[in-house]
Enzyme design. Structure first.
Site, PDB file in Angstrom:
ATOM      1  N   GLU A   1       1.047  -1.257  -0.111  1.00  0.00           N
ATOM      2  CA  GLU A   1      -0.009  -0.118   0.060  1.00  0.00           C
ATOM      3  C   GLU A   1       0.788   1.222  -0.049  1.00  0.00           C
ATOM      4  OE1 GLU A   1      -4.054  -1.217   2.091  1.00  0.00           O
ATOM      5  OE2 GLU A   1      -2.404  -1.314   3.372  1.00  0.00           O
TER       6      GLU A   1
ATOM      7  N   GLU B   1      -3.956 -10.256   3.584  1.00  0.00           N
ATOM      8  CA  GLU B   1      -5.120  -9.879   4.612  1.00  0.00           C
ATOM      9  C   GLU B   1      -6.116 -11.089   4.686  1.00  0.00           C
ATOM     10  OE1 GLU B   1      -2.827  -6.258   3.627  1.00  0.00           O
ATOM     11  OE2 GLU B   1      -3.565  -7.727   2.509  1.00  0.00           O
TER      12      GLU B   1
END
Length: 260
Positions: free
Chosen positions: A112, A132
């Protein structure tokens, strides 16, 4: 370790170098690190014309510090995610171009962060992942917007559902990085690119950073209309006149084939 140590700051000419410095934690992003990163990003934008983000140790960044995340309440989780959004927006939508030098793990929050930079250079040891789904959580630092647009929703869905890792070479094909270099060479390569970008006209760089992503979100006709105004603003500046005259007078460097 002081705040200045957790994200080291160096200035090499017009280029600021921000180095994540939690190698014992694979540069996992803690609350303290994200806050200091915001301060160093603001400093870079005040002092430099381009910046590089890299990491100490064997990995660029292995993502979120899960030890802090596991005890958050739902509303604390929202506030934490929005903090990351603000910091990464500061990088992507700031005043100078940011380059990232990637190696080892570029995972979860590390991806990210890298996706918020404008140019990503990966060395041969780099691997990308969004684990995730396997951790029982969801991306929260902007990946659903940035990584989804870079690699495509289908590829991001695959990464999150299966936990697959993606090599540097595959990452380049997926647009997760724009350059792949030999092991250990990403940092200097990114600095060299940032140094080149720092030589551009300030207005041109600002237009590239801010107009291109907005035009990509517009309808075709709206994008072309906006392009005309941005082109006019840059082409009529005194610096543009000077640079264009240098080209016409053959005092500016000419382009050459990549093989040369």
């Amino acid at each position: 370790m002081t705040d200045a140590d957790i994200v080291q700051y160096d200035l090499e000419g017009p280029v600021a170098i921000l180095t994540l410095n939690r190698p014992e934690k694979r540069n996992a992003v803690s609350d303290r690190l994200i806050s200091v990163l915001a301060e160093q990003v603001a400093r870079a934008q005040a002092e430099a014309k381009a910046a590089v983000i890299c990491g100490n140790g064997k990995h660029f960044c292995a993502g979120l510090d899960l030890a802090e995340h596991v005890k958050r309440t739902p509303i604390e989780g929202v506030h934490h995610s929005r903090l990351w959004h603000r910091v990464f927006d500061q990088i992507e939508g700031g005043t100078i171009p940011f380059f990232s030098a990637l190696h080892g793990a570029v995972v979860g929050g590390g991806l990210e962060l890298a996706a918020a930079t404008h140019i990503r250079v990966a060395d041969a040891t780099t691997f990308f992942a969004l684990p995730e789904g396997t951790r029982g959580i969801f991306v929260g630092g902007g990946a659903s917007v940035r990584v989804g647009r870079l690699a495509g929703v289908a590829r991001m869905t695959d990464m999150m559902l299966t936990g697959r890792t993606v090599s540097a070479e595959q990452g380049e094909a997926w647009n997760l990085c724009q350059y792949v270099v030999a092991e250990g060479e990403a940092r200097q390569f990114a600095i060299d690119l940032a140094t080149k970008a720092a030589q551009n006209a300030e207005m041109s760089n600002y237009a590239i950073l801010h107009a291109l992503p907005r035009i990509a979100d517009m309808a075709r006709g709206d994008g072309l209309f906006m392009e005309s105004f941005v082109a006019s603003m840059t082409q009529t500046s005194p610096e543009a006149e000077e640079r264009l005259n240098a080209f016409l007078n053959k005092t500016a460097a000419r382009l050459s084939h990549p093989s040369s």
